[in-house]
Design an enzyme around this catalytic site. Structure first.
Site, PDB file in Angstrom:
ATOM      1  N   ASP A  81      23.953 -90.678  52.348  1.00  0.00           N
ATOM      2  CA  ASP A  81      24.195 -90.832  50.905  1.00  0.00           C
ATOM      3  C   ASP A  81      23.034 -90.195  50.133  1.00  0.00           C
ATOM      4  O   ASP A  81      22.277 -90.858  49.443  1.00  0.00           O
ATOM      5  CB  ASP A  81      24.315 -92.341  50.616  1.00  0.00           C
ATOM      6  N   LYS A  83      23.170 -87.834  47.744  1.00  0.00           N
ATOM      7  CA  LYS A  83      23.469 -87.519  46.335  1.00  0.00           C
ATOM      8  C   LYS A  83      22.706 -86.264  45.873  1.00  0.00           C
ATOM      9  O   LYS A  83      21.904 -86.294  44.937  1.00  0.00           O
ATOM     10  CB  LYS A  83      23.140 -88.691  45.413  1.00  0.00           C
ATOM     11  N   GLY A  88      21.518 -74.708  43.606  1.00  0.00           N
ATOM     12  CA  GLY A  88      21.988 -74.359  44.946  1.00  0.00           C
ATOM     13  C   GLY A  88      20.868 -74.080  45.937  1.00  0.00           C
ATOM     14  O   GLY A  88      20.862 -74.590  47.061  1.00  0.00           O
TER      15      GLY A  88
HETATM   16  O1  6AU Z   1      27.115-102.984  48.438  1.00  0.00           O
HETATM   17  P1  6AU Z   1      25.824-102.647  47.707  1.00  0.00           P
HETATM   18  O2  6AU Z   1      25.926-102.829  46.233  1.00  0.00           O
HETATM   19  O3  6AU Z   1      24.644-103.381  48.296  1.00  0.00           O
HETATM   20  O4  6AU Z   1      25.515-101.108  48.033  1.00  0.00           O
HETATM   21  C1  6AU Z   1      26.296-100.059  47.566  1.00  0.00           C
HETATM   22  C2  6AU Z   1      25.855 -98.735  48.156  1.00  0.00           C
HETATM   23  C3  6AU Z   1      24.457 -98.289  47.790  1.00  0.00           C
HETATM   24  C4  6AU Z   1      24.631 -97.264  46.685  1.00  0.00           C
HETATM   25  O5  6AU Z   1      23.658 -96.236  46.741  1.00  0.00           O
HETATM   26  C5  6AU Z   1      26.024 -96.698  46.967  1.00  0.00           C
HETATM   27  O6  6AU Z   1      26.744 -97.706  47.675  1.00  0.00           O
HETATM   28  N1  6AU Z   1      26.790 -96.317  45.759  1.00  0.00           N
HETATM   29  C6  6AU Z   1      27.314 -95.021  45.594  1.00  0.00           C
HETATM   30  C7  6AU Z   1      27.467 -94.060  46.662  1.00  0.00           C
HETATM   31  C8  6AU Z   1      27.923 -94.443  47.974  1.00  0.00           C
HETATM   32  O7  6AU Z   1      27.369 -92.879  46.444  1.00  0.00           O
HETATM   33  C9  6AU Z   1      27.871 -94.645  44.378  1.00  0.00           C
HETATM   34  C10 6AU Z   1      28.056 -95.606  43.356  1.00  0.00           C
HETATM   35  O8  6AU Z   1      28.599 -95.323  42.305  1.00  0.00           O
HETATM   36  N2  6AU Z   1      27.621 -96.868  43.598  1.00  0.00           N
HETATM   37  C11 6AU Z   1      27.006 -97.252  44.750  1.00  0.00           C
HETATM   38  O9  6AU Z   1      26.684 -98.427  44.887  1.00  0.00           O
HETATM   39  O10 6AU Z   1      23.888 -97.660  48.941  1.00  0.00           O
END
Ligand code: 6AU
Length: 286
Positions: A81, A83, A88
């Site tokens: 993850d 992000k 580029g």
């Molecule tokens: O279940 P949580 O809230 O403890 O963790 C959620 C995980 C974290 C965030 O970095 C990720 O999901 N996440 C992402 C991702 C996956 O890209 C996007 C988002 O909008 N919200 C989010 O929580 O590792």
């Protein structure tokens, strides 16, 4: 369809699982132990390599190689993850270089398209120059294949952040539809989205949707490690139940702290898997 998407859809049916565990813990060995503990219940294991202490960069015996071996043993895909969100040139270096050399061990990564579509082209170029090979996997009783060997594709895949779960985020409808347009332009690399609902709207769309912000309702929770659906954590993360997300049409629910902080992460992952799978079976098939 992206070869990793068809592989993942097959895994979902084979393991009866729509679950991704997010390893939001801060030590590399503990992350590997978590991967082993939840491996049987998941189809995707999500990492944040940059929060881990003790990362061993050895390409053959290090942390990434160990995680890839655990993924082959338990049959799941690894999603870093990261992000990516830069120009580029920079994202290519971040993807293939540095301490983590993400492209070597992560089947899937994600990116923001805030810097424009070339971030996707750049990551695709880096993925295409990576020298991995197809892997034959022995899956024991592969139900629908008629053979017990699957091929893990050598291709890498990308998810675009089309919507987010954090309160007040700026990913509005126009931004989301621009994301979908970019995904269509790069179908051979983009597997789908991080989003709150499915975003397929054209007949040829077959994008996967993975959704975080997922928590069991208090009456189903084995312990108090979780946030109550409909509420937020102290920093604006918003939660919905796994059942609601799957019934909306999401393919995979992502659970972090609800599983990582549980007293028994493996039992908790199995509980989430069961609830999400039951909703998946109840959901009207398209
Ligand atoms: O279940 P949580 O809230 O403890 O963790 C959620 C995980 C974290 C965030 O970095 C990720 O999901 N996440 C992402 C991702 C996956 O890209 C996007 C988002 O909008 N919200 C989010 O929580 O590792």
């Amino acid at each position: 369809m992206h070869p990793l998407t068809s592989y993942l859809r097959r895994l979902i049916r084979h393991k009866r699982s729509n679950l991704c565990v997010s390893a939001d813990i801060t030590n590399a060995d503990e992350m590997l132990a978590l991967a082993r503990a939840v491996g049987p219940s998941i189809v995707v294991f999500k990492t944040h390599a940059d929060i881990l202490s003790g990362w061993d960069p050895d390409p053959v015996h290090g942390t990434g190689a160990k995680l890839a071996a655990i993924a082959r043993k338990y049959l799941f895909l690894v999603f870093e993850d990261r992000k990516f969100a830069d120009i580029g040139f920079t994202v290519q270096l971040q993807y293939a270089g540095g301490v983590h050399r993400i492209v070597d061990w992560a089947h899937i990564v994600n990116a923001h398209v805030i810097s424009g579509p070339d971030v996707v082209r750049a990551l695709q170029e880096a993925a295409d120059s990576w020298g991995g090979e197809e892997i034959n996997e022995d899956v024991g009783d592969a139900q629908e294949s008629g053979s017990d060997t699957w091929k893990l594709p050598s291709k890498r895949g990308l998810l675009l952040l089309a919507q987010m779960t954090s309160a007040g985020n700026f990913l509005n409808e126009e931004y989301t539809s621009n994301c979908v347009a970019i995904a269509r332009q790069y179908r051979e690399f983009v597997m789908g989205f991080i989003a709150l609902k499915p975003l397929n709207s054209q007949p040829e769309d077959d994008f996967i949707v993975m959704t975080p912000g997922c928590s069991l309702p208090p009456e189903e929770s084995l312990d108090d490690s979780e946030f109550v659906p409909g509420s937020e954590d102290a920093l604006g993360q918003q939660y919905v139940t796994p059942k609601e997300l799957i019934l909306r049409g999401c393919d995979i629910v992502i659970v972090g702290r609800g599983i990582c902080n549980a007293t028994d992460p493996s039992a908790k992952a199995e509980q989430y898997r069961g609830v999400a799978w039951q909703a998946y079976e109840e959901r009207p098939k398209l």
